[in-house]
Scaffold this active site. Structure first.
Site, PDB file in Angstrom:
ATOM      1  N   CYS A   2      14.450 -30.228  -5.244  1.00  0.00           N
ATOM      2  CA  CYS A   2      15.589 -29.652  -4.978  1.00  0.00           C
ATOM      3  C   CYS A   2      16.462 -29.868  -3.743  1.00  0.00           C
ATOM      4  CB  CYS A   2      15.008 -28.111  -5.065  1.00  0.00           C
ATOM      5  SG  CYS A   2      13.912 -27.656  -6.160  1.00  0.00           S
ATOM      6  N   ARG A  50      17.931 -26.537  -8.172  1.00  0.00           N
ATOM      7  CA  ARG A  50      16.475 -26.806  -8.494  1.00  0.00           C
ATOM      8  C   ARG A  50      16.420 -27.961  -9.567  1.00  0.00           C
ATOM      9  NH1 ARG A  50      12.373 -23.108 -12.414  1.00  0.00           N
ATOM     10  NH2 ARG A  50      10.580 -23.950 -11.417  1.00  0.00           N
ATOM     11  N   LEU A  51      15.236 -28.751  -9.253  1.00  0.00           N
ATOM     12  CA  LEU A  51      14.674 -29.557  -9.970  1.00  0.00           C
ATOM     13  C   LEU A  51      13.361 -29.071 -10.348  1.00  0.00           C
ATOM     14  CD1 LEU A  51      14.710 -32.352 -11.518  1.00  0.00           C
ATOM     15  CD2 LEU A  51      13.774 -33.516  -9.342  1.00  0.00           C
ATOM     16  N   GLY A  78      10.660 -29.401  -2.144  1.00  0.00           N
ATOM     17  CA  GLY A  78       9.485 -30.081  -2.000  1.00  0.00           C
ATOM     18  C   GLY A  78       8.216 -29.876  -2.934  1.00  0.00           C
ATOM     19  N   ASP A 102       4.887 -22.894  -6.636  1.00  0.00           N
ATOM     20  CA  ASP A 102       4.173 -23.129  -5.095  1.00  0.00           C
ATOM     21  C   ASP A 102       5.248 -22.400  -4.083  1.00  0.00           C
ATOM     22  OD1 ASP A 102       6.161 -25.028  -5.865  1.00  0.00           O
ATOM     23  OD2 ASP A 102       5.643 -26.575  -4.514  1.00  0.00           O
ATOM     24  N   LEU A 261       5.513 -46.206  -9.370  1.00  0.00           N
ATOM     25  CA  LEU A 261       6.170 -47.406  -9.005  1.00  0.00           C
ATOM     26  C   LEU A 261       5.591 -48.442  -8.998  1.00  0.00           C
ATOM     27  CD1 LEU A 261       8.938 -45.601  -6.776  1.00  0.00           C
ATOM     28  CD2 LEU A 261       8.973 -45.660  -9.247  1.00  0.00           C
ATOM     29  N   SER A 377       4.743 -43.325  -5.157  1.00  0.00           N
ATOM     30  CA  SER A 377       5.275 -44.683  -4.778  1.00  0.00           C
ATOM     31  C   SER A 377       4.403 -45.128  -3.662  1.00  0.00           C
ATOM     32  CB  SER A 377       6.666 -44.320  -4.027  1.00  0.00           C
ATOM     33  OG  SER A 377       6.970 -45.359  -3.229  1.00  0.00           O
TER      34      SER A 377
END
Length: 611
Positions: A2, A50-51, A78, A102, A261, A377
């Site tokens: 986000c 928002r994601l 986050g 969360d 990744l 990652s």
């Protein structure tokens, strides 16, 4: 993940300023493509994009909680990887929850512990809490600075946002870059709190910024500290593995598709292998992605930075782990596409000049986003475990400057920068870097009884963990969020960072190589080829066609009299344009990247430069 933004003003009624907060939010639609919202009260306006990752239907923001004395609202970016543990603890303390998100856990954590909620969180986060009971704003950032957060004092309050562009969208913010901002742009250093845009500041990692009618103040809730390391080699390796198993398990939690990744190096391969083992327990197959360049594997030429191509090692790991793997192969035209450069410069807000490393990372993330919303990652392992070649270079170790700058000076006779003579004199980068280095060294924690060599290696590790890594984390965040992809960085878990930071250098290199602790902690899950591979950084295209395209694009800028070029040494720049397109040297290519980034930045922001 986000994007967050906000405007606090203790003198103005903000209930009529909803269009301003909407405009701030709109700049971060890419960070939060799934939803957006605003929350406005007389002296506070909060915005959120928002994601959706956790609790897709229940995590809408801004989120508020009613108390007997007033409202408390939060905008959060986050992930808190221990949110289920915290929710159980808060329930035992009498809290009730309406969602599985969360964000609600963090909000109730604030109601229970106040600003100390940050100390209870394990994760990557940047969030703002407005408490109507005290008319107080808290800006809180994670310990390592994985998620960005900026603010801009206004005299009557403050503007804030996940990215500078959100703040600059407010009419109170001026698009000015002064001498110190330019120094940050060109000096290869990262000064704490410096945001490059004049008047703007960055919330320091591990810090709470409080804003109320009394003014603005900071409190550091976490910093690296020196402590004795009592574990022997075997116990240290075992504990690193124990931590990594727990970290990867926590960071795989998601309600949307996730992947890893994979570059074929030790760091990303370790994460891929551990993620594969965790997912296999529930019958899932880990998905992996790697970047490659057209013809690179067949035509690779070793150089001082990169001794081997990535692709063979990537495929070894994918086969060994059994991952569902895909190579993202890029060609020179895609890398040099002005639209791609515009997207990367716009994402970063400043022209930091990492060239094709930015473009390829952006294109990699864009391709991944078609399959996954979350990616793990291997970023930051080199800073944590001591992986860069210059950690092991006696000349660099002895240099009284930042190691990454010393490495460039030691191994290159070419010019490190190509500024115009007048600008170079005004910035005096050499003095600026020297002053910044002295400040950084002065903050290194001391361990009583530590020898000179171990003390120096502690300094070098500290500089990487508090200065160098922040540049890379910011780049990773901006390129990934520009396409709505959440990238998680397991090696930045503060428990692992604290533990390895205090391991003596002799233990970090006990097998005579870099990253000994990580190599031995994960060797059992990796193919032998990767365990024995020498460190190779993120790949860069070697195709001369790419440099030739850049040369043509810069020639067009020169012919058009582009104003951004006034910052560069035009005589030297014209000389590079005369080089044979098939034999463009690395410094010329770097200069072309710098010129094109600056031009794009001027076009996007039209900044005022104050010298």
């Amino acid at each position: 993940m986000c994007g967050i933004s906000g405007w606090i003003d203790f003198q103005r009624d903000l209930t009529g300023e909803r269009p301003a907060i909407d405009a701030m939010c709109a700049t971060m639609t890419c960070r939060g493509p799934d939803a957006g919202g605003t929350w406005v009260r007389p002296h506070a306006a909060l915005g959120h994009r928002r994601l959706a990752i956790i609790d897709l239907p229940g995590g809408a923001q801004p989120m508020e909680a009613a108390t007997p004395d007033g409202e408390v609202a939060i905008v959060y970016s986050g992930e808190a990887y221990n949110f289920t543990d915290l929710r159980d603890e808060l329930r035992r303390r009498g809290h009730r929850f309406d969602t599985d998100s969360d964000t609600e856990v963090v909000l109730h954590g604030y109601l229970e512990w106040g600003p100390q909620v940050a100390e209870h969180l394990n994760g990557m986060f940047a969030f703002a809490v407005w408490d109507t009971r005290s008319e107080q704003l808290l800006l809180i950032r994670d310990r390592m600075g994985i998620k960005p957060l900026y603010y801009y004092p206004t005299g009557q309050g403050v503007l804030f946002g996940s990215e500078p562009k959100a703040i600059l969208a407010n009419p109170l913010a001026e698009k000015v870059v002064d001498v110190d901002g330019l120094r940050e742009m060109f000096a290869m250093v990262k000064t704490p709190r410096q945001a490059m845009w004049s008047g703007m500041r960055e919330v320091e990692p591990g810090t709470v910024v409080t804003v109320d009618r009394k003014g603005l103040r900071e409190h550091t809730y976490w910093r690296l500290r020196a402590a004795a390391h009592d574990d022997d080699q075997q116990a240290s390796v075992a504990h690193v593995r124990e931590l990594l198993d727990d970290i990867v398990a926590r960071q795989l939690i998601s309600d949307v598709p996730r992947c890893v990744l994979l570059s074929g190096g030790l760091d990303s391969s370790a994460i891929t292998a551990l993620a594969g083992r965790q997912l296999a327990r529930s019958g899932e197959q880990v998905r992996s992605f790697a970047v490659d360049f057209l013809g690179q594997a067949e035509n690779f030429v070793p150089d001082e930075m990169r001794g081997t191509p990535d692709t063979p090692y990537v495929h070894d790991v994918a086969e060994h782990v059994g991952s569902l793997h895909q190579d993202i192969v890029l060609d020179p035209d895609a890398l040099a596409d002005p639209a791609v450069r515009r997207a990367t410069v716009k994402a970063r807000d400043v022209p930091l000049g990492m060239g094709d490393l930015d473009q390829s990372l952006y294109l990699l993330f864009k391709a991944i986003r078609g399959h996954s919303t979350v990616a793990l990652s291997g970023e930051s392992a080199d800073e944590v475990f001591g992986g860069y070649k210059w950690f092991h270079d006696p000349q660099v170790r002895q240099a009284e400057t930042f190691p990454w700058i010393a490495a460039v000076r030691t191994h290159s006779t070419e010019r490190a920068e190509v500024l115009s003579p007048d600008l170079a004199a005004a910035l005096d980068l050499e003095s600026y870097v020297a002053d910044s280095y002295r400040d950084a060294i002065g903050s290194v924690p001391v361990l009583d009884g530590e020898g000179d060599f171990e003390r120096r290696m502690r300094e070098i590790c500290y500089l990487h963990l508090t200065r160098f890594v922040r540049v890379l984390l910011d780049r990773k965040d901006r390129m990934s969020m520009a396409v709505g992809l959440e990238v998680r960085v397991p090696f930045c878990d503060h428990r692992l960072v604290e533990y390895v930071f205090n391991a003596p250098w002799s233990l970090k290199t006990f097998d005579g190589r870099e990253k000994s602790l990580l190599r031995h902690a994960t060797a059992d899950v990796l193919p032998k080829s990767v365990v024995e591979r020498v460190k190779s950084p993120y790949p860069s295209t070697q195709d001369p066609k790419y440099a030739a395209v850049l040369q043509r694009q810069v020639a067009d800028l020169v012919a058009a009299g582009d104003p951004a070029l006034s910052l560069l040494d035009e005589r030297w720049l014209r000389g590079t344009l005369a080089q044979d397109p098939a034999r463009i040297d690395p410094m010329a290519r770097f200069t072309f990247e710098r010129a094109l980034d600056l031009s794009m930045w001027f076009d996007i922001h039209n900044p005022t430069i104050k010298l």
